[in-house]
Design a protein around this motif. Structure first.
Motif, PDB file in Angstrom:
ATOM      1  N   GLY A 132      32.388  39.795  40.563  1.00 11.47           N
ATOM      2  CA  GLY A 132      33.613  40.457  40.142  1.00 11.47           C
ATOM      3  C   GLY A 132      34.044  41.595  41.033  1.00 11.47           C
ATOM      4  N   PHE A 133      35.258  42.025  40.761  1.00  8.80           N
ATOM      5  CA  PHE A 133      35.884  43.137  41.460  1.00  8.80           C
ATOM      6  C   PHE A 133      36.046  44.305  40.495  1.00  8.80           C
ATOM      7  CE2 PHE A 133      37.359  39.396  43.711  1.00  8.80           C
ATOM      8  CZ  PHE A 133      37.405  39.784  45.039  1.00  8.80           C
ATOM      9  N   LEU A 134      35.970  45.535  40.990  1.00 12.02           N
ATOM     10  CA  LEU A 134      36.329  46.704  40.202  1.00 12.02           C
ATOM     11  C   LEU A 134      37.839  46.867  40.301  1.00 12.02           C
ATOM     12  CD1 LEU A 134      33.597  49.362  41.060  1.00 12.02           C
ATOM     13  CD2 LEU A 134      33.905  48.111  38.917  1.00 12.02           C
ATOM     14  N   ALA A 135      38.513  46.878  39.151  1.00 13.39           N
ATOM     15  CA  ALA A 135      39.970  46.934  39.127  1.00 13.39           C
ATOM     16  C   ALA A 135      40.450  48.012  38.166  1.00 13.39           C
ATOM     17  CB  ALA A 135      40.534  45.572  38.713  1.00 13.39           C
ATOM     18  N   SER A 136      41.690  48.451  38.389  1.00 12.37           N
ATOM     19  CA  SER A 136      42.291  49.495  37.559  1.00 12.37           C
ATOM     20  C   SER A 136      43.779  49.230  37.406  1.00 12.37           C
ATOM     21  CB  SER A 136      42.083  50.865  38.214  1.00 12.37           C
ATOM     22  OG  SER A 136      42.733  51.893  37.487  1.00 12.37           O
ATOM     23  N   THR A 137      44.332  49.728  36.321  1.00 10.45           N
ATOM     24  CA  THR A 137      45.787  49.696  36.157  1.00 10.45           C
ATOM     25  C   THR A 137      46.383  51.087  36.342  1.00 10.45           C
ATOM     26  OG1 THR A 137      45.558  50.028  33.761  1.00 10.45           O
ATOM     27  CG2 THR A 137      45.744  47.743  34.562  1.00 10.45           C
ATOM     28  N   ASP A 138      45.516  52.132  36.377  1.00 10.45           N
ATOM     29  CA  ASP A 138      46.018  53.502  36.431  1.00 10.45           C
ATOM     30  C   ASP A 138      45.368  54.379  37.506  1.00 10.45           C
ATOM     31  OD1 ASP A 138      43.478  53.991  35.431  1.00 10.45           O
ATOM     32  OD2 ASP A 138      44.181  54.591  33.444  1.00 10.45           O
ATOM     33  N   LEU A 139      44.463  53.832  38.299  1.00 13.70           N
ATOM     34  CA  LEU A 139      43.738  54.546  39.351  1.00 13.70           C
ATOM     35  C   LEU A 139      42.820  55.652  38.823  1.00 13.70           C
ATOM     36  CD1 LEU A 139      46.458  54.801  42.147  1.00 13.70           C
ATOM     37  CD2 LEU A 139      44.430  53.350  42.118  1.00 13.70           C
ATOM     38  N   ARG A 140      42.615  55.721  37.516  1.00 16.15           N
ATOM     39  CA  ARG A 140      41.702  56.712  36.946  1.00 16.15           C
ATOM     40  C   ARG A 140      40.387  56.097  36.518  1.00 16.15           C
ATOM     41  NH1 ARG A 140      46.214  59.450  33.348  1.00 16.15           N
ATOM     42  NH2 ARG A 140      46.844  57.317  33.529  1.00 16.15           N
ATOM     43  N   SER A 141      40.451  54.915  35.950  1.00  8.21           N
ATOM     44  CA  SER A 141      39.223  54.245  35.536  1.00  8.21           C
ATOM     45  C   SER A 141      39.242  52.811  36.050  1.00  8.21           C
ATOM     46  CB  SER A 141      39.080  54.269  34.010  1.00  8.21           C
ATOM     47  OG  SER A 141      40.148  53.563  33.408  1.00  8.21           O
ATOM     48  N   PHE A 142      38.092  52.371  36.515  1.00 12.93           N
ATOM     49  CA  PHE A 142      37.943  51.027  37.066  1.00 12.93           C
ATOM     50  C   PHE A 142      36.971  50.247  36.196  1.00 12.93           C
ATOM     51  CE2 PHE A 142      39.782  53.256  40.532  1.00 12.93           C
ATOM     52  CZ  PHE A 142      40.456  52.311  41.288  1.00 12.93           C
ATOM     53  N   GLU A 143      37.292  48.989  35.936  1.00 18.68           N
ATOM     54  CA  GLU A 143      36.434  48.109  35.155  1.00 18.68           C
ATOM     55  C   GLU A 143      36.236  46.810  35.913  1.00 18.68           C
ATOM     56  OE1 GLU A 143      37.136  47.681  30.964  1.00 18.68           O
ATOM     57  OE2 GLU A 143      38.530  49.367  31.016  1.00 18.68           O
ATOM     58  N   GLY A 144      35.162  46.116  35.588  1.00 18.12           N
ATOM     59  CA  GLY A 144      34.869  44.851  36.249  1.00 18.12           C
ATOM     60  C   GLY A 144      35.715  43.709  35.725  1.00 18.12           C
ATOM     61  N   VAL A 145      36.278  42.950  36.655  1.00 17.39           N
ATOM     62  CA  VAL A 145      36.972  41.699  36.337  1.00 17.39           C
ATOM     63  C   VAL A 145      36.106  40.611  36.959  1.00 17.39           C
ATOM     64  CG1 VAL A 145      39.121  40.404  36.541  1.00 17.39           C
ATOM     65  CG2 VAL A 145      39.187  42.904  36.474  1.00 17.39           C
ATOM     66  N   MET A 146      35.525  39.749  36.113  1.00 18.41           N
ATOM     67  CA  MET A 146      34.444  38.874  36.537  1.00 18.41           C
ATOM     68  C   MET A 146      34.847  37.403  36.592  1.00 18.41           C
ATOM     69  SD  MET A 146      32.463  41.463  36.812  1.00 18.41           S
ATOM     70  CE  MET A 146      30.987  40.675  37.389  1.00 18.41           C
ATOM     71  N   SER A 147      34.159  36.665  37.469  1.00 16.78           N
ATOM     72  CA  SER A 147      34.355  35.220  37.621  1.00 16.78           C
ATOM     73  C   SER A 147      33.652  34.481  36.484  1.00 16.78           C
ATOM     74  CB  SER A 147      33.756  34.747  38.950  1.00 16.78           C
ATOM     75  OG  SER A 147      32.342  34.734  38.874  1.00 16.78           O
ATOM     76  N   PRO A 148      33.963  33.208  36.334  1.00 13.49           N
ATOM     77  CA  PRO A 148      33.121  32.371  35.479  1.00 13.49           C
ATOM     78  C   PRO A 148      31.720  32.263  36.100  1.00 13.49           C
ATOM     79  CG  PRO A 148      35.224  31.298  35.915  1.00 13.49           C
ATOM     80  CD  PRO A 148      35.142  32.496  36.821  1.00 13.49           C
ATOM     81  N   GLN A 149      30.782  31.832  35.300  1.00 15.22           N
ATOM     82  CA  GLN A 149      29.393  31.705  35.747  1.00 15.22           C
ATOM     83  C   GLN A 149      29.241  30.623  36.814  1.00 15.22           C
ATOM     84  OE1 GLN A 149      26.440  31.730  32.567  1.00 15.22           O
ATOM     85  NE2 GLN A 149      25.467  29.971  33.510  1.00 15.22           N
ATOM     86  N   PHE A 150      28.367  30.897  37.778  1.00 17.28           N
ATOM     87  CA  PHE A 150      27.953  29.925  38.790  1.00 17.28           C
ATOM     88  C   PHE A 150      26.441  30.047  38.951  1.00 17.28           C
ATOM     89  CE2 PHE A 150      29.399  33.780  40.886  1.00 17.28           C
ATOM     90  CZ  PHE A 150      28.368  34.087  41.744  1.00 17.28           C
ATOM     91  N   VAL A 151      25.857  29.246  39.849  1.00 22.09           N
ATOM     92  CA  VAL A 151      24.397  29.210  39.978  1.00 22.09           C
ATOM     93  C   VAL A 151      23.968  29.519  41.409  1.00 22.09           C
ATOM     94  CG1 VAL A 151      22.338  27.742  39.762  1.00 22.09           C
ATOM     95  CG2 VAL A 151      24.214  27.513  38.129  1.00 22.09           C
ATOM     96  N   LEU A 152      22.949  30.359  41.531  1.00 25.60           N
ATOM     97  CA  LEU A 152      22.269  30.605  42.809  1.00 25.60           C
ATOM     98  C   LEU A 152      21.001  29.776  42.793  1.00 25.60           C
ATOM     99  CD1 LEU A 152      22.540  34.501  42.866  1.00 25.60           C
ATOM    100  CD2 LEU A 152      23.915  32.888  44.190  1.00 25.60           C
ATOM    101  N   ARG A 153      20.807  28.960  43.828  1.00 21.62           N
ATOM    102  CA  ARG A 153      19.608  28.120  43.930  1.00 21.62           C
ATOM    103  C   ARG A 153      18.847  28.469  45.196  1.00 21.62           C
ATOM    104  NH1 ARG A 153      22.064  22.617  41.785  1.00 21.62           N
ATOM    105  NH2 ARG A 153      21.998  23.140  39.585  1.00 21.62           N
ATOM    106  N   GLY A 154      17.555  28.194  45.164  1.00 23.66           N
ATOM    107  CA  GLY A 154      16.702  28.438  46.335  1.00 23.66           C
ATOM    108  C   GLY A 154      17.102  27.559  47.509  1.00 23.66           C
ATOM    109  N   PRO A 155      16.535  27.828  48.665  1.00 26.39           N
ATOM    110  CA  PRO A 155      16.872  27.052  49.857  1.00 26.39           C
ATOM    111  C   PRO A 155      16.547  25.579  49.657  1.00 26.39           C
ATOM    112  CG  PRO A 155      15.357  28.852  50.390  1.00 26.39           C
ATOM    113  CD  PRO A 155      15.511  28.818  48.916  1.00 26.39           C
ATOM    114  N   ARG A 156      17.299  24.739  50.345  1.00 28.73           N
ATOM    115  CA  ARG A 156      17.079  23.289  50.266  1.00 28.73           C
ATOM    116  C   ARG A 156      15.905  22.889  51.095  1.00 28.73           C
ATOM    117  NH1 ARG A 156      23.129  20.772  50.653  1.00 28.73           N
ATOM    118  NH2 ARG A 156      23.967  22.054  49.033  1.00 28.73           N
TER     119      ARG A 156
END
Length: 168
Positions: A144-168
Motif C-alpha cells: 500500500g501507499f500512504l495517502a491523505s486528503t488534507d496533507l495533515r494525516s496519512f493513512e494506508g491504502v492497501m492492495s488486495p492480498q497476494f502471495v510471496l513464495r520462495g525461490p523456484r
C-alpha cells in the motif's frame, strides 16, 4: 548490506503500525499489484538474501485530489489483517536507490492513475533473535501507499492480498 538489513527490519515494524487498511475517506481509491504471486529471487550472490520487483498502481476514482506521501518510507508491504505470522520481507527502495529527497507528496487528481515499480528486499537471518527464516519472508502479503486528503494525516491504502513464495 548489514545496514540495509537493519533498516529493512526497522521499517517493517514502523510501517506495520503506520499503514493500516482503511475504507474512508479512500473508498474510491484502489491499489493493484502486477502479480498474484511473486517468487523471491536470490540477490547479489549472497546466500539467504532475496528481492522481488513489484509494480503497484493506485487509481483515484474519487472526486477530489489525493496526496501520496513521498517521504521515505511512503509505501508498505505487510501481512493482511488477521494473519498471525510476522512478515520480515521489507521494502527499502528509497534507502537503497539513494533517492532520499523526493518531492514531499505526489498529487493524484480525480480519475488519474499512478504506477510505480519497487525493488523489495529481505534476508534469512539465523543470527537474529528470533531467527528470520524463509517462513518469515514468504506467505500472504498486501502492499500500500500512504495517502491523505488534507496533507495533515496519512493513512494506508492497501492492495488486495497476494502471495510471496520462495525461490523456484
Amino acid at each position: 548490506m548489514t545496514s540495509v538489513r537493519v533498516i529493512s527490519i526497522l521499517l517493517v515494524g514502523v510501517l506495520s503500525a503506520a499503514c493500516r487498511s482503511t475504507t474512508a475517506p479512500f473508498a474510491d481509491v484502489s491499489v493493484a499489484v502486477d502479480s498474484a504471486v511473486y517468487h523471491l529471487k536470490p540477490a547479489g550472490g549472497h546466500s539467504g538474501h532475496y528481492t522481488i520487483t513489484l509494480t503497484a498502481k493506485i487509481t483515484n476514482g474519487s472526486d477530489r485530489d489525493i496526496y501520496l506521501s513521498r517521504f521515505c518510507p511512503g509505501t508498505s508491504l505487510r501481512r493482511p489483517d488477521g494473519h498471525g505470522s510476522r512478515l520480515w520481507f521489507g521494502q527499502v527502495e528509497c534507502e537503497a536507490s539513494g533517492s532520499l529527497s523526493p518531492p514531499p507528496v505526489l498529487i493524484l487528481s480525480p480519475g488519474s492513475v499512478h504506477a510505480e515499480s519497487f525493488t523489495l528486499i529481505g534476508s534469512e537471518q539465523p543470527q537474529a533473535r528470533p531467527q528470520i527464516t524463509m517462513e518469515d519472508l514468504t506467505g500472504p502479503a498486501i502492499f500500500g501507499f500512504l495517502a491523505s486528503t488534507d496533507l495533515r494525516s496519512f493513512e494506508g491504502v492497501m492492495s488486495p492480498q497476494f502471495v510471496l513464495r520462495g525461490p523456484r
